[in-house]
Scaffold this active site. Sequence first.
Site, PDB file in Angstrom:
ATOM      1  N   ARG A 108       0.813  -1.232   0.000  1.00 30.81           N
ATOM      2  CA  ARG A 108       0.000   0.000   0.000  1.00 30.81           C
ATOM      3  C   ARG A 108       0.848   1.285   0.000  1.00 30.81           C
ATOM      4  NH1 ARG A 108      -3.250  -3.024   3.643  1.00 30.81           N
ATOM      5  NH2 ARG A 108      -5.090  -3.790   2.568  1.00 30.81           N
ATOM      6  N   LYS A 130       3.351  11.679 -11.354  1.00 32.74           N
ATOM      7  CA  LYS A 130       2.488  10.765 -12.121  1.00 32.74           C
ATOM      8  C   LYS A 130       3.257   9.473 -12.305  1.00 32.74           C
ATOM      9  CE  LYS A 130      -0.437  13.665 -15.082  1.00 32.74           C
ATOM     10  NZ  LYS A 130      -0.700  14.077 -16.489  1.00 32.74           N
ATOM     11  N   GLU A 172       9.757  17.960 -25.245  1.00 26.99           N
ATOM     12  CA  GLU A 172       9.023  18.253 -24.004  1.00 26.99           C
ATOM     13  C   GLU A 172       9.462  19.595 -23.408  1.00 26.99           C
ATOM     14  OE1 GLU A 172       6.450  16.821 -22.796  1.00 26.99           O
ATOM     15  OE2 GLU A 172       6.464  14.696 -23.329  1.00 26.99           O
ATOM     16  N   LYS A 214       7.168  23.378 -14.242  1.00 28.90           N
ATOM     17  CA  LYS A 214       6.367  22.174 -13.954  1.00 28.90           C
ATOM     18  C   LYS A 214       6.079  22.040 -12.460  1.00 28.90           C
ATOM     19  CE  LYS A 214       5.405  17.425 -14.742  1.00 28.90           C
ATOM     20  NZ  LYS A 214       5.542  16.226 -15.507  1.00 28.90           N
ATOM     21  N   GLU A 224      -4.403  17.144 -11.425  1.00 28.49           N
ATOM     22  CA  GLU A 224      -4.871  17.489 -12.771  1.00 28.49           C
ATOM     23  C   GLU A 224      -6.383  17.708 -12.846  1.00 28.49           C
ATOM     24  OE1 GLU A 224      -2.621  15.519 -15.956  1.00 28.49           O
ATOM     25  OE2 GLU A 224      -4.436  15.587 -17.158  1.00 28.49           O
ATOM     26  N   ARG A 228      -3.010  21.802 -14.447  1.00 29.10           N
ATOM     27  CA  ARG A 228      -2.024  20.786 -14.860  1.00 29.10           C
ATOM     28  C   ARG A 228      -2.327  20.226 -16.247  1.00 29.10           C
ATOM     29  NH1 ARG A 228       1.013  16.053 -11.359  1.00 29.10           N
ATOM     30  NH2 ARG A 228       2.309  15.357 -13.086  1.00 29.10           N
ATOM     31  N   ASN A 232      -0.334  18.821 -20.858  1.00 26.50           N
ATOM     32  CA  ASN A 232      -0.633  17.835 -21.911  1.00 26.50           C
ATOM     33  C   ASN A 232      -0.620  18.459 -23.299  1.00 26.50           C
ATOM     34  OD1 ASN A 232      -0.979  15.831 -19.966  1.00 26.50           O
ATOM     35  ND2 ASN A 232      -3.093  16.470 -19.599  1.00 26.50           N
ATOM     36  N   HIS A 235      -0.067  16.427 -26.458  1.00 28.92           N
ATOM     37  CA  HIS A 235      -0.138  15.010 -26.107  1.00 28.92           C
ATOM     38  C   HIS A 235      -1.423  14.330 -26.569  1.00 28.92           C
ATOM     39  CE1 HIS A 235       3.404  15.958 -23.865  1.00 28.92           C
ATOM     40  NE2 HIS A 235       3.528  14.737 -23.418  1.00 28.92           N
ATOM     41  N   HIS A 239       0.042  11.235 -28.135  1.00 28.24           N
ATOM     42  CA  HIS A 239      -0.172   9.855 -27.677  1.00 28.24           C
ATOM     43  C   HIS A 239      -0.760   9.003 -28.793  1.00 28.24           C
ATOM     44  CE1 HIS A 239      -0.216  10.628 -23.039  1.00 28.24           C
ATOM     45  NE2 HIS A 239       0.995  10.425 -23.513  1.00 28.24           N
ATOM     46  N   HIS A 250       8.232   8.741 -27.891  1.00 28.32           N
ATOM     47  CA  HIS A 250       7.297   9.672 -27.256  1.00 28.32           C
ATOM     48  C   HIS A 250       7.572  11.126 -27.647  1.00 28.32           C
ATOM     49  CE1 HIS A 250       4.478  11.171 -24.299  1.00 28.32           C
ATOM     50  NE2 HIS A 250       5.422  11.948 -23.805  1.00 28.32           N
TER      51      HIS A 250
HETATM   52  N1  GLY Z   1       3.453  14.857 -18.335  1.00 27.00           N
HETATM   53  C1  GLY Z   1       2.381  15.696 -17.963  1.00 27.00           C
HETATM   54  C2  GLY Z   1       2.225  15.801 -16.490  1.00 27.00           C
HETATM   55  O1  GLY Z   1       3.084  15.393 -15.733  1.00 27.00           O
HETATM   56  O2  GLY Z   1       1.229  16.318 -16.072  1.00 27.00           O
END
Ligand code: GLY
Length: 342
Positions: A108, A130, A172, A214, A224, A228, A232, A235, A239, A250
């Site tokens: 956990r 993330k 990025e 960031k 998010e 946040r 993206n 993306h 993606h 990527h």
């Molecule tokens: N890669 C986008 C984020 O971390 O929100």
Amino acid sequence: MENRELDIDGRSRVVVGDAQHELARLLPECRVVAISDGNIDRCHHELLAPFADVILIGTGETVKTLETAASIHRELIRRGADRATFLLGVGGGIVTDIAGFVASTYMRGVRFGFVSTTLLGNVDASVGGKNGVNVDGFKNMVGTFNQPQFVVCDTSLFATLPDREFRAGLAEALKTGIIGDAELFERIERSTFAELRTRRDRIDEIVMRSVRLKTAIVGRDECEHGERRKLNLGHTFGHAIEKCSRTMNHGEAVAAGLLIAARMAVRSGLLAQAACSRIEDTLVRLGFDPVSPVPMSQLLEAVRSDKKAEDGSIRLVLPTAIGSCEVRRLSLDALERLAESL
Ligand code: GLY
């Protein structure tokens, strides 16, 4: 370069510096299990040598699966790792995504931190909490928001990155500049690929500026629900391109996705054509082919099944200038019409 350490709400420290030196300072006094991959073991064995417990995984996006995570869980059980064990992910975004997911779910949740070894990891993937894996080719379908205690970004490790991997990270960083730091964009725009590859001072500055933006955004909206989403940018289609092309990595797919987003912003009357041209020119000059190799009809199919599509609509991030963007909710039908107008 002043202030090489930033944090997210005082919970997750992001340090740009020498990995071995910083680990001596940041690692807690407890059992540490390192999770890494064969490339790191070959090229930067010195980072793993101090640890009695090292678990190596394979390389490439195809290893980012629940099966790999489960194999690490089993290995941790076999080695008797307990709730006091600290997991250290050492590698690029794939290693840190998996290591963060394993750490968030083993018993956990156990404490964890990262040494981020790639430009893409430094400026995006390894920072912000993330963690996750892909499922049946669907990107990051299962995962957690959970902050590492620390992320060490060591730009000296980029020396062993192939050009292609380094370039992927630049996509990025450029994205981050377009979202909210015009000067970051300009620094990349004014540099040649060779300068960025060889001038440590320049790349340190780019990493630091990317991390600053960031961490600030993640500090305000960790899970998010709002701002946040801007991270993206590029993306939604990136993606889809990565999933359908199977040849673009990527960062390359994000580069093509950035150009689609910029062109859609021009069509929507949000972005000046001159700004869109600057984005395209910079991508081309860095060596990207920013044209999607996948037909738009196929990309739209993939976007429909993206985890970010909700109730027949999608939140699309559109640049409004170099250094600002906005998030628009569009029905999938409206997105299709916009795509057809490009
Ligand atoms: N890669 C986008 C984020 O971390 O929100």
